[in-house]
Design a protein around this motif. Structure first.
Motif: not given
Length: 847
Positions: A415-430
């Motif tokens: 879960y932690v890594v999926a969240h951080e990879v989301g940032h790496c794909l360009g996504f901000m916190h929502n």
């Protein structure tokens, strides 16, 4: 001289050309690449640059490779964004220039192009003297030792600040400088250099942490050639949370300079465009590859890969197969270097920081992500352990232990890594995502098994603290990916073949967002780092009703606290229980504060004209009123936090209930400051008069009724008089910023990703006491925290602030009440009232 002698002489000249003298020197090391070549000669470094690459866009980055101190040095991290540069030649000099990409123009207007070329030139960063050309004059050679192989302010090796409030001054020590390994490849080259510094660290320039301490590091400088054929940019929309870069646009079609933004995203193109157009799954020409550090604990490696490749489920829905890949560090590839800008990696950071982060770096021309890193700190496992216990131990027996089971660890790491990879794909916190779900739905087996705890893993919605001990089968974790996450992938990466330009894409992209307008599952809530207005866009919360979620959560905390001592058996010194108890207090603090954000709260949503929703809307007055009453009740009734038998087994401490009350008192009493703006913009406001009436009745309820006072009553009443004294008793006193985040919010909501707020909490708390409650947040804002992240800006309410008159009215009501109660009170209660009245009289008399 005859012809034969002349030819012999010419050959001798060729053999001893300046270039040959350079590259044939003893001890020379050359790294030859298709892009550039590097020559290391006698401690000096030369670049051999083919002239065809003059004027080509490049990125120049400095990555930390190793360090003698891991407090402020994160291996694999870049202290500053890469420089966007190019080399140009004039006469006998090579110039390194920063590429100016701040503006675009209407390409149909030739005059506009000429004007911008004159007005926005590429500034010079460094001049290099040409040493020589290669023998066929196709490449130029110049000495770059000082710029690339030594300390360089333009390529910083250490950060200038850490966490926004620790200032770092580093003085280079030339004794520790050494040019190390050089490599050159198809489109990049790397230079490794040893550097040494004396480092001084201060907190806001006031408190010194370290003074002139020696530090040795190694850095890898990468020069990366950017594609000549640029990716099509995608124009951003404020209704969706994707990292962006701002641009100016010049055109006579508008009467002003246009401001727009482009999103950050990877370049994904199908290998088989025709198959893709038919709706078939197609692999991308160049997948997004992350290399997984071989230093990770073995247990973590597979969930790291699973969390990374989890995003493929969303990419498949837009036609891309195997778009994201997670691979081990190559063992047999001598060219691989995790610190090379060419490679995106997931790195292990042996540090006490309990966190992870996912920065990325782009081609500033187009927003194309060219490199990303996930940094996973060792103590993130400690954070997972505490979250899981405090939020789910009431229902999950497997986490009722000092050490989490392997399956829980793997699930959480993924879960932690999926969240951080989301940032790496360009996504901000929502941070608004989790507010989309009804609280009671989080107790439903069918709902949670399908949707998890939130529509987006890009929220800070951790584990299901709403679930009650009897809710068997309820999912306790966020989803693998939420429906909002899948929408992010579609909006950022779905190809739009019929559009020929970025601007032609805009109507299609807008229509996708128009379709979702008004649906809370697709609402984007900006993270509110330093100013907190919107109670529905908060970290570490669940559900659409913080009071109901708080009731469930507090019920669970009571259950967990009552069993903590028996569940955590193998803890001879009590240190683990003490950590859990502190986390439990922080969790309780968040439940109360989540509700307090309703008081004076304003829902904020970016909307487009003609679609459902309001750009801002005050929390309904009945919700504000109920929230204030709920918080006051909790403040009075939190003595359950003090488990005396458990506390006696821990280090010397005061009651946990009193600790929490002391932290909450100021934020509870200052909530009137938010009501000022909320009432001002509301059609049916919760007025300041109504607020202060409710506050008075809540604080003095037991006094009015003649009932015995609790410890909570006494503390709140004392703090109320202090507040009145501060505001009413000193009319010239400068007020703090109304909406700025407090130090305790920064710590307890995880807003400081560096971990430094938690580490230096006591020092910062003393500064806050001296300089005011908003001191730390104000300093953070001055130091640029949140730049470029699309935070919510501050609204100045000084022009409409009439709160002092209501505070004065409340002060006189309290004075009358105390004067009526003192004659009939006895003992400690009577002395408490006399002390309050004495202080209040001084405030009202202006002494």
């Amino acid at each position: 001289m005859n012809a034969a002698d002349r030819k012999k002489k010419e050959k001798e000249v060729v053999k001893t050309s300046k270039y040959d003298k350079l590259v044939q020197k003893a001890g020379r090391v050359t790294a030859k690449g298709d892009f550039i070549s590097l020559h290391k000669v006698g401690g000096k470094l030369y670049i051999e640059l083919p002239v065809v690459y003059l004027g080509r866009d490049m990125l120049l980055a400095s990555t930390l490779t190793s360090a003698s101190d891991n407090l402020l040095c994160e291996v694999g991290y870049k202290p500053e964004d890469p420089l966007h540069v190019k080399f140009t030649r004039t006469d006998s000099s090579i110039y390194l220039r920063r590429v100016n990409t701040k503006a675009t123009y209407n390409e149909r207007e030739e005059g506009m192009k000429i004007a911008l070329e004159r007005s926005l030139t590429d500034p010079v960063l460094k001049r290099f003297k040409i040493e020589t050309y290669n023998n066929d004059s196709t490449a130029v050679v110049f000495d770059v030792t000082d710029f690339f192989a030594r300390h360089n302010d333009m390529l910083p090796s250490l950060p200038k600040s850490y966490g926004g409030f620790i200032s770092i001054k580093s003085s280079p020590n030339s004794e520790g400088e050494a040019l190390r390994e050089i490599k050159a490849f198809e489109d990049n080259a790397t230079i490794k250099t040893d550097l040494a510094y004396k480092v001084t660290m201060t907190v806001f320039g006031i408190f010194t942490i370290r003074a002139d301490e020696p530090m040795s590091i190694q850095v890898t400088r990468t020069l990366l050639l950017l594609p000549e054929e640029k990716m099509r940019p995608r124009i951003a929309d404020t209704r969706i949370g994707i990292f962006l870069t701002d641009k100016q646009h010049f055109s006579t079609e508008q009467d002003e300079v246009g401001i727009y933004s482009m999103i950050h995203r990877w370049r994904l193109e199908p290998k088989d465009a025709e198959a893709y157009a038919r709706g078939e799954l197609v692999e991308p020409v160049k997948p997004i590859v992350f290399y997984v550090d071989d230093a990770f604990p073995e247990l973590w490696k597979q969930p790291i890969k699973e969390g990374t490749e989890r995003w493929n489920k969303a990419f498949e829905k837009i036609g891309f197969k195997n778009a994201v890949r997670a691979l081990d560090f190559p063992k047999d590839d001598p060219n691989f270097d995790p610190d090379n800008l060419k490679y995106s990696c997931i790195r292990y950071i042996p540090s006490t920081t309990a966190n992870a982060m996912g920065p990325s770096w782009i081609d500033p021309t187009t927003g194309e992500i060219v490199n990303a890193s996930v940094l996973v700190y060792n103590n993130v496992i400690q954070l997972i352990n505490q979250w899981r216990f405090i939020q789910t131990a009431q229902i999950d027996p497997s986490v009722r232990d000092k050490k989490m089971p392997d399956e829980i660890v793997k699930e959480s790491i993924a879960y932690v890594v999926a969240h951080e990879v989301g940032h790496c794909l360009g996504f901000m916190h929502n941070m608004a995502a989790s507010a989309a779900y009804p609280v009671d739905s989080l107790r439903s087996v069918t709902f949670t098994q399908k949707y998890g705890t939130t529509p987006s893993i890009m929220d800070y919605a951790r584990y299901n603290y709403v679930a009650q001990p009897g809710d068997k089968g309820v999912k306790l974790t966020p989803p693998d990916l939420g429906i909002y996450d899948e929408f992010l992938i579609r909006w950022a990466y779905q190809l739009i073949p019929k559009a020929r330009t970025a601007r032609e894409e805009v109507p299609v992209l807008e229509s996708w967002l128009d379709e979702k307008a008004g649906d809370p599952c697709y609402r984007y809530g900006r993270q509110q780092l330093l100013e907190r207005y919107d109670p529905s866009a908060i970290e570490e919360d669940l559900g659409d009703d913080p009071m109901k979620a708080g009731d469930y959560g507090i019920r669970n905390l009571k259950y967990i606290l009552s069993h903590m001592d028996e569940w955590i058996a193998d803890d001879p010194d009590g240190s683990h229980k003490q950590q859990l108890l502190e986390q439990l207090m922080e969790q309780y603090y968040r439940y109360i504060t989540n509700v307090m954000y309703n008081v004076g709260g304003i829902y904020l949503t970016d909307v487009k004209e003609g679609t459902p929703g309001d750009r801002y809307r005050s929390v309904p007055k009945e919700v504000q009123k109920a929230s204030l009453q709920w918080a006051l009740k909790q403040f009075r009734d939190c003595d359950w936090l003090y488990n005396k038998p458990l506390s006696k087994k821990l280090t010397l401490r005061i009651s946990e209930a009193d600790v929490v009350r002391s932290v909450l008192a100021q934020s509870l009493l200052s909530s009137y400051q938010r009501v000022i703006l909320s009432a001002h913009v509301s059609d049916d406001p919760y007025t300041l008069k109504a607020y202060f009436d409710d506050l008075y009745n809540g604080i003095w309820e037991n006094t009015i009724r003649g009932k015995a006072l609790t410890n909570g009553d006494k503390l709140l009443q004392t703090n109320a008089i202090v507040m009145i004294n501060d505001v009413v008793g000193n009319s010239m006193k400068k007020k703090g910023k109304f909406f700025l985040t407090s130090l305790d919010e920064l710590k307890n909501y995880g807003l400081d990703e560096s971990g430094m707020v938690r580490k230096f909490y006591k020092t910062l708390k003393s500064m806050e006491r001296e300089h005011g409650d908003s001191f730390v947040a104000e300093q953070l804002r001055l130091h640029g925290i949140g730049y470029g992240y699309n935070w919510q800006d501050e609204v100045d309410v000084e022009a409409i602030d009439n709160s002092k008159q209501y505070l004065f009215t409340m002060a006189n009501k309290v004075k009358t009440l105390l004067e009526s109660k003192i004659p009939t009170s006895t003992g400690e209660t009577r002395e408490h009232y006399r002390m309050l009245l004495f202080s209040l009289n001084r405030a009202l008399e202006g002494k």
